[in-house]
Scaffold this motif. Structure first.
Motif, PDB file in Angstrom:
ATOM      1  N   SER A 158       0.819  -1.222   0.000  1.00  0.00           N
ATOM      2  CA  SER A 158       0.000   0.000   0.000  1.00  0.00           C
ATOM      3  C   SER A 158       0.845   1.260   0.000  1.00  0.00           C
ATOM      4  N   PHE A 159       2.015   1.212   0.638  1.00  0.00           N
ATOM      5  CA  PHE A 159       2.833   2.416   0.767  1.00  0.00           C
ATOM      6  C   PHE A 159       3.508   2.808  -0.543  1.00  0.00           C
ATOM      7  N   ARG A 160       3.301   2.049  -1.621  1.00  0.00           N
ATOM      8  CA  ARG A 160       3.703   2.522  -2.946  1.00  0.00           C
ATOM      9  C   ARG A 160       3.000   3.829  -3.266  1.00  0.00           C
ATOM     10  N   GLN A 161       1.820   4.022  -2.704  1.00  0.00           N
ATOM     11  CA  GLN A 161       1.022   5.231  -2.945  1.00  0.00           C
ATOM     12  C   GLN A 161       1.366   6.356  -1.969  1.00  0.00           C
ATOM     13  N   GLY A 162       2.418   6.175  -1.182  1.00  0.00           N
ATOM     14  CA  GLY A 162       2.782   7.134  -0.149  1.00  0.00           C
ATOM     15  C   GLY A 162       2.535   6.530   1.221  1.00  0.00           C
ATOM     16  N   MET A 163       2.883   7.266   2.263  1.00  0.00           N
ATOM     17  CA  MET A 163       2.707   6.769   3.623  1.00  0.00           C
ATOM     18  C   MET A 163       1.245   6.966   4.019  1.00  0.00           C
ATOM     19  N   LEU A 164       0.408   6.007   3.634  1.00  0.00           N
ATOM     20  CA  LEU A 164      -1.035   6.139   3.801  1.00  0.00           C
ATOM     21  C   LEU A 164      -1.464   6.134   5.261  1.00  0.00           C
ATOM     22  N   HIS A 228      12.763  19.908   6.661  1.00  0.00           N
ATOM     23  CA  HIS A 228      13.779  19.477   5.697  1.00  0.00           C
ATOM     24  C   HIS A 228      13.084  18.739   4.557  1.00  0.00           C
ATOM     25  N   HIS A 229      12.125  19.444   3.930  1.00  0.00           N
ATOM     26  CA  HIS A 229      11.221  18.781   2.996  1.00  0.00           C
ATOM     27  C   HIS A 229      11.956  18.167   1.806  1.00  0.00           C
ATOM     28  N   ARG A 230      12.854  18.917   1.173  1.00  0.00           N
ATOM     29  CA  ARG A 230      13.531  18.421  -0.017  1.00  0.00           C
ATOM     30  C   ARG A 230      14.393  17.198   0.285  1.00  0.00           C
ATOM     31  N   GLU A 231      15.178  17.281   1.378  1.00  0.00           N
ATOM     32  CA  GLU A 231      16.022  16.138   1.750  1.00  0.00           C
ATOM     33  C   GLU A 231      15.163  14.925   2.093  1.00  0.00           C
ATOM     34  N   SER A 232      14.026  15.175   2.762  1.00  0.00           N
ATOM     35  CA  SER A 232      13.131  14.092   3.135  1.00  0.00           C
ATOM     36  C   SER A 232      12.559  13.398   1.908  1.00  0.00           C
ATOM     37  N   LEU A 233      12.181  14.169   0.888  1.00  0.00           N
ATOM     38  CA  LEU A 233      11.623  13.577  -0.326  1.00  0.00           C
ATOM     39  C   LEU A 233      12.653  12.705  -1.031  1.00  0.00           C
ATOM     40  N   ARG A 234      13.897  13.158  -1.089  1.00  0.00           N
ATOM     41  CA  ARG A 234      14.946  12.356  -1.723  1.00  0.00           C
ATOM     42  C   ARG A 234      15.142  11.040  -0.974  1.00  0.00           C
ATOM     43  N   GLU A 235      15.171  11.135   0.336  1.00  0.00           N
ATOM     44  CA  GLU A 235      15.392   9.935   1.136  1.00  0.00           C
ATOM     45  C   GLU A 235      14.207   8.979   1.028  1.00  0.00           C
ATOM     46  N   ARG A 236      13.008   9.511   1.025  1.00  0.00           N
ATOM     47  CA  ARG A 236      11.823   8.657   0.906  1.00  0.00           C
ATOM     48  C   ARG A 236      11.813   7.936  -0.441  1.00  0.00           C
ATOM     49  N   TYR A 237      12.269   8.619  -1.477  1.00  0.00           N
ATOM     50  CA  TYR A 237      12.377   7.973  -2.791  1.00  0.00           C
ATOM     51  C   TYR A 237      13.302   6.758  -2.702  1.00  0.00           C
ATOM     52  N   ARG A 238      14.434   6.912  -2.015  1.00  0.00           N
ATOM     53  CA  ARG A 238      15.367   5.793  -1.848  1.00  0.00           C
ATOM     54  C   ARG A 238      14.707   4.625  -1.112  1.00  0.00           C
ATOM     55  N   VAL A 239      13.951   4.946  -0.062  1.00  0.00           N
ATOM     56  CA  VAL A 239      13.275   3.897   0.705  1.00  0.00           C
ATOM     57  C   VAL A 239      12.285   3.153  -0.171  1.00  0.00           C
ATOM     58  N   MET A 240      11.483   3.888  -0.930  1.00  0.00           N
ATOM     59  CA  MET A 240      10.478   3.255  -1.767  1.00  0.00           C
ATOM     60  C   MET A 240      11.111   2.431  -2.880  1.00  0.00           C
ATOM     61  N   ALA A 241      12.198   2.946  -3.469  1.00  0.00           N
ATOM     62  CA  ALA A 241      12.880   2.195  -4.527  1.00  0.00           C
ATOM     63  C   ALA A 241      13.444   0.891  -3.976  1.00  0.00           C
ATOM     64  N   LYS A 242      13.912   0.909  -2.741  1.00  0.00           N
ATOM     65  CA  LYS A 242      14.438  -0.313  -2.122  1.00  0.00           C
ATOM     66  C   LYS A 242      13.359  -1.380  -2.009  1.00  0.00           C
ATOM     67  N   HIS A 243      12.148  -0.970  -1.642  1.00  0.00           N
ATOM     68  CA  HIS A 243      11.080  -1.937  -1.403  1.00  0.00           C
ATOM     69  C   HIS A 243      10.267  -2.272  -2.648  1.00  0.00           C
ATOM     70  N   TYR A 244      10.092  -1.295  -3.560  1.00  0.00           N
ATOM     71  CA  TYR A 244       9.158  -1.484  -4.664  1.00  0.00           C
ATOM     72  C   TYR A 244       9.813  -1.461  -6.041  1.00  0.00           C
ATOM     73  N   HIS A 253       5.874   8.482  -8.233  1.00  0.00           N
ATOM     74  CA  HIS A 253       6.225   9.871  -7.920  1.00  0.00           C
ATOM     75  C   HIS A 253       5.719  10.839  -8.991  1.00  0.00           C
ATOM     76  N   CYS A 254       5.576  10.379 -10.223  1.00  0.00           N
ATOM     77  CA  CYS A 254       4.915  11.205 -11.238  1.00  0.00           C
ATOM     78  C   CYS A 254       3.465  11.459 -10.826  1.00  0.00           C
ATOM     79  N   TRP A 255       2.808  10.419 -10.302  1.00  0.00           N
ATOM     80  CA  TRP A 255       1.432  10.562  -9.820  1.00  0.00           C
ATOM     81  C   TRP A 255       1.381  11.481  -8.602  1.00  0.00           C
ATOM     82  N   PHE A 256       2.350  11.385  -7.700  1.00  0.00           N
ATOM     83  CA  PHE A 256       2.375  12.259  -6.525  1.00  0.00           C
ATOM     84  C   PHE A 256       2.409  13.724  -6.942  1.00  0.00           C
ATOM     85  N   ALA A 257       3.189  14.018  -7.998  1.00  0.00           N
ATOM     86  CA  ALA A 257       3.312  15.403  -8.474  1.00  0.00           C
ATOM     87  C   ALA A 257       1.961  15.922  -8.952  1.00  0.00           C
ATOM     88  N   VAL A 258       1.184  15.066  -9.617  1.00  0.00           N
ATOM     89  CA  VAL A 258      -0.153  15.457 -10.072  1.00  0.00           C
ATOM     90  C   VAL A 258      -1.100  15.586  -8.886  1.00  0.00           C
TER      91      VAL A 258
END
Length: 266
Positions: A158-164, A228-244, A253-258
């Motif tokens: 489920s967390f592919r869609q963000g931290m629900l 630390h929003h920008r640094e947090s987003l980069r790190e969260r991307y790494r976490v999600m890429a590791k799992h998904y 993340h393209c969907w998140f931007a929309v």
């Protein structure tokens, strides 16, 4: 009937301005078996004195709550969370940051009743019970529901869609949580990684994740991730890429931007 035990962990550092409502929120819980660990990083303001006064008040209240105050230097937020997790002794772990609070005095009692936690043997308890989150301001006043809402059926995918599910609304079974400690290589997103790993372990053991169907946390939005929003987003991307995987993470993340530009609730 055995009473389920909740361990609440509050991490503090110079949190005197916002800590009191968190402490009172835990003190007022009508559920009898509550352990509250305040893990402080050697604050230099009145945080520790406030926590000690709260411990004395809780001890004298007769509610049966146990308060532990520990203050010493640490190596950051997630190191402190691991210290609290190691020391906790309940059936479920709850992280409640300074400034956050339970929405009602009977929140924990309602969760135990709705999820039938007092009726189950320890090895049959859900791996996670979770709920919704409301956002509050610096004075604890309601602002709005959290934008991301948990699904009725939660899984580690489920967390592919963000931290629900907000970290404060994610109550993990203690034995699983202790085996899946926070990865301190992350500065801002170890909580996301931890929640996913707890849910993956639940999936491996075929243990359920149970929706309480209620608001279980009031969350003060300003925090390390927000500052630390920008640094947090980069790190969260790494976490999600590791799992998904990288492809799924990029597309999501393209969907998140929309999604940022859609009306609240979409």
């Amino acid at each position: 009937m055995i009473m389920i035990k909740f361990s609440v962990i509050t991490i503090t550092y110079n949190a005197e301005a916002v800590l009191e409502r968190t402490l009172q929120s835990v003190l007022q819980q009508t559920h009898e078996d509550v352990e509250h660990l305040i893990i402080d990083g050697a604050s230099t303001d009145g945080t520790v004195a406030m926590a000690q006064r709260y411990k004395a008040e809780s001890d004298a209240s007769g509610r049966g709550h146990k308060v532990i105050v520990r203050s010493e230097p640490d190596d950051g937020l997630y190191h402190a969370m691991n210290k609290g997790l190691t020391q906790a002794s309940g059936d479920y772990i709850i992280y409640m940051n300074a400034g956050d609070c339970f929405p009602q005095a009977d929140t924990l009692e309602q969760i135990a009743r709705r999820c039938h936690l007092n009726e189950l043997p320890s090895d049959s308890l859900p791996a996670v019970v979770y709920g919704r989150t409301d956002i509050v301001d610096g004075q604890g006043r309601y602002l709005h529901p959290r934008r991301l809402q948990p699904p009725k059926k939660l899984s580690w995918r489920s967390f592919r869609q963000g931290m629900l599910v907000c970290h404060q609304a994610f109550y993990a079974r203690m034995d699983l949580a202790k085996n899946v400690q926070y990865d301190t290589q992350y500065r801002y997103s170890a909580d996301v990684d931890w929640c996913i790993r707890v849910m993956r372990e639940a999936d491996r053991l075929s243990l359920p994740l149970v929706d309480t169907g209620m608001v279980v946390a009031n969350y003060m939005e300003e925090g390390e991730t927000t500052r630390h929003h920008r640094e947090s987003l980069r790190e969260r991307y790494r976490v999600m890429a590791k799992h998904y995987g990288h492809v799924t993470t990029f597309l999501m993340h393209c969907w998140f931007a929309v999604r940022r530009f859609l009306p609240r609730g979409k």
